[in-house]
Design a protein around this motif. Structure first.
Motif: not given
Lengths: 435, 435
Positions: A133, A137, A221, A249, A252, A271-276, A278, A293, A295
């Protein structure tokens, strides 16, 4: 030795008091104990003090992993490890990882106060940056130790947090840049056992008390970089825009659509996008760069590949439609890393099952696969490994409201100690040879 | 007075040298001179020194706006202002705003070295935080001065940049928290003229040299907050997720779809999301909170309303589909602000047109509306206002490759000076009364 019982109240007290002291989120049951933060450093310092007071020899490796080793009788045996992690998500709970380390400490306390002698040495391990976090990694340091992780030592040391601090500097500042080689061949284990909360709803839904974990699902990832062209939000016609955030967008959304189209768990994937991120942040500027990213997780490597392929096929459609709309945005996968599916060792699985059945009976125990990644996924590549799951209320995790009852925490600690002792007994008989 | 000519070479030299010195992006023609940054402070300090050397009296108001006033003959007249801004986008160019202030300085230099006497005082004005790129809220300080802006003085002082620095503290640290009231009633102007680059493609495409700006299109901003529920990316089934970033991505896609469906400019509108912020940033956690800002612009207030309505109607469909997919995400518009359409004053428009036609002939001059917001949009609410546009290469702006030729920069400066002198002449004749 089979009569040894941990002190469940002491385990729960220590779990709660140390969580309250180091990393608690104010006015919340949750935790923010990012890896190598001041809260993590203080919890580590305390842990080492506790282990040394029990007569353990402690060592810290090049990735900050702590090994606290209680000697055994056999000079030729490496330690049986009881490992997990004490770092948390930015808004995580008190059980994910922390329970496994605290239960290992309680096991050491029990062995110590009863003067128990084991054949193999027994080690508590606190693995660094399991959550990934702070330093991107997940399961980073156990990955380095196993030699099979996403990145080798030097690359991990160079990884930077969002403030630009390199991991090596964070280790040094916290006092945890150790000299022991972070390498299973030089600082090895006989086996690795890990108690963890399930982080999913299966045990609760089935009315089970203990999960005997047989392996970990596959994960992958992808870091995706979308590039476009900066422009004025008021003067650039829609047909002349290359808006990286608009394209991101849509991508995602495609990730989310693909995962929603995948069969329901346990057969399908997620599947997840937890980090964006800009590049620019101005309401009047069309963004030219966005990074995110993805996942992807599924029950085995084939299912991970299948879902990943669906995602990138959808990306092709999105990019074609963007081009048709006049956009010149492009995307590239900047980095791909993952955790292939893991299979735990039959000896460890048997030890965990035996200990769990002894404690609560066969009807409250079942085998299951882990849907979350764990340090054990990496250790399983190089040493016999097993895991114990206890129920998560509502299946909630990575959330301040993550909860496992004191009874289940104590049960998990008891099964951990007994699984280690069962495994140790087979070692002492020579049934399991020295690793 | 009509024979007065600015020194175009000096204007271009000063424009380029000061841009190179304060805020240039290395290895790029672009600028990053965020409002009240060290680069902006140094440029301001230099500007005040230059103006005072020309015999101007300088004052700084409560929002850091700089007024450098060259005296006139009439004791009852307020200054005719020549204003724009010296701050830029994070990756902006050398012309947006900066040209207007540098041309005003060149006009003062020309008046000074020729010993010209005007009827009204003439003032150079540097408006603070026009871009709104550091402190959210474009045209912030001219908005406060006009009393018609999005937020009053105290709210603007409390606005924080992304590092949490309050604008009032940034003003004080830079030495630009002045004591002059930021209020047109106490520190007024006879009129306000602004030279600016077009930031759009119209002049270039039509082969025109000067745009006589008749007003500014309407704009509206919406800060949208999406909330969901944190969860583990590996263990939470897709049907049990409330993923704020997945929902936000669908909403941003809807913004883009709505704008793409709007008629082409100049009839239709544009909509942009240039700012997005996700509360958490962990690849293994489902995001629970995302904030983004929508920027809507169209030729008049009705067209802005129409496009905004389309966007929020599409939002309703997105949220219904999200609920059907099991998501409990929600959105709320946390803040709405804007700039209603502006109409410039006939006297100012006539002065600009006259000066432009004198210089290049009627065939190279046309009236047009501004698609970008400007400080003049706010000044036009309370004092007669006019603007001059010169061509932007390729219509590109808010981009390091923004470019206006030295000839067009010099032409703009000449038209600015002559428009002010034409307006001043009407004042001296009494055709235009004291404001």
């Amino acid at each position: 030795m089979t009569s040894l019982r941990i002190n469940g109240a002491r385990l729960n007290d220590t779990l709660q008091s140390t969580s309250s002291q180091w990393g608690a989120i104010p006015d919340s049951p949750g935790m923010c104990r990012l890896s190598l933060s001041q809260a993590d450093k203080l919890a580590r310092d305390w842990l080492i003090g506790e282990c040394e007071a029990l007569g353990c020899a402690t060592k810290v490796d090049q990735m900050g992993n702590i090994f606290a080793v209680r000697p055994g009788k056999a000079p030729d045996r490496k330690p049986i490890g009881m490992g997990s992690h004490m770092d948390t998500q930015p808004a995580g709970g008190r059980y994910d990882g922390i329970l496994g380390v605290q239960a290992a400490l309680e096991a050491l306390r029990t062995l110590h106060e009863r003067g128990a002698e084991t054949h193999c040495p027994v080690a508590l391990i606190d693995w660094t940056n399991e959550e990934g976090a702070r330093f991107p990694g997940a399961m980073m340091a156990s990955g380095v130790w196993s030699g099979r992780g996403a990145a080798p030592l030097a690359a991990c040391h160079a990884t930077r947090d969002s403030d630009g601090v390199a991991m090596r500097d964070a280790l040094a500042r916290a006092g945890y840049l150790g000299e022991t080689a972070c390498d299973w061949r030089e600082n090895g284990l006989q086996a690795h056992f890990e108690l963890h909360i399930e982080q999913g709803p299966v045990l609760e839904e089935k009315g089970l008390a203990v999960g005997v974990v047989t392996g970990v699902q596959g994960m992958k990832w992808f870091e995706v970089r979308v590039t476009g062209e900066e422009g004025h939000s008021g003067t650039t016609p829609m047909t002349k825009r290359s808006d990286a955030l608009a394209t991101a967008s849509r991508l995602i959304t495609a990730v989310n659509d693909a995962a929603r189209s995948s069969p329901e768990m346990p057969l399908g994937g997620v599947a997840t996008v937890g980090v964006i991120k800009c590049d620019t942040s101005s309401q009047a500027t069309i963004p030219a760069g966005v990074t995110f990213i993805i996942d992807v997780r599924a029950r085995n490597d084939d299912a991970v590949s299948s879902l990943s392929t669906d995602i990138f096929t959808r990306f092709d459609s999105v990019m074609r439609a963007e081009r048709d709309a006049g956009s010149k945005t492009a995307y590239a996968v900047a980095r791909t890393w993952g955790l292939p599916e893991s299979k735990f060792h039959p000896d460890c699985i048997a030890a965990v099952r035996g200990a769990a059945v002894d404690e609560v009976g066969a009807e409250q125990v079942d085998e299951m696969m882990s849907r979350a990644g764990h340090d054990s996924a990496w250790t399983s590549r190089v040493v016999p490994t097993g895991m114990i799951f206890v129920p998560s209320k509502g299946g909630i995790s990575h959330n301040p409201h993550e909860y496992t009852s004191p009874e289940h925490c104590a049960l998990g600690g008891q099964v951990l100690l007994q699984a280690v002792l069962k495994y140790d007994e087979l070692c002492s008989k020579g049934t399991i040879p020295a690793s």
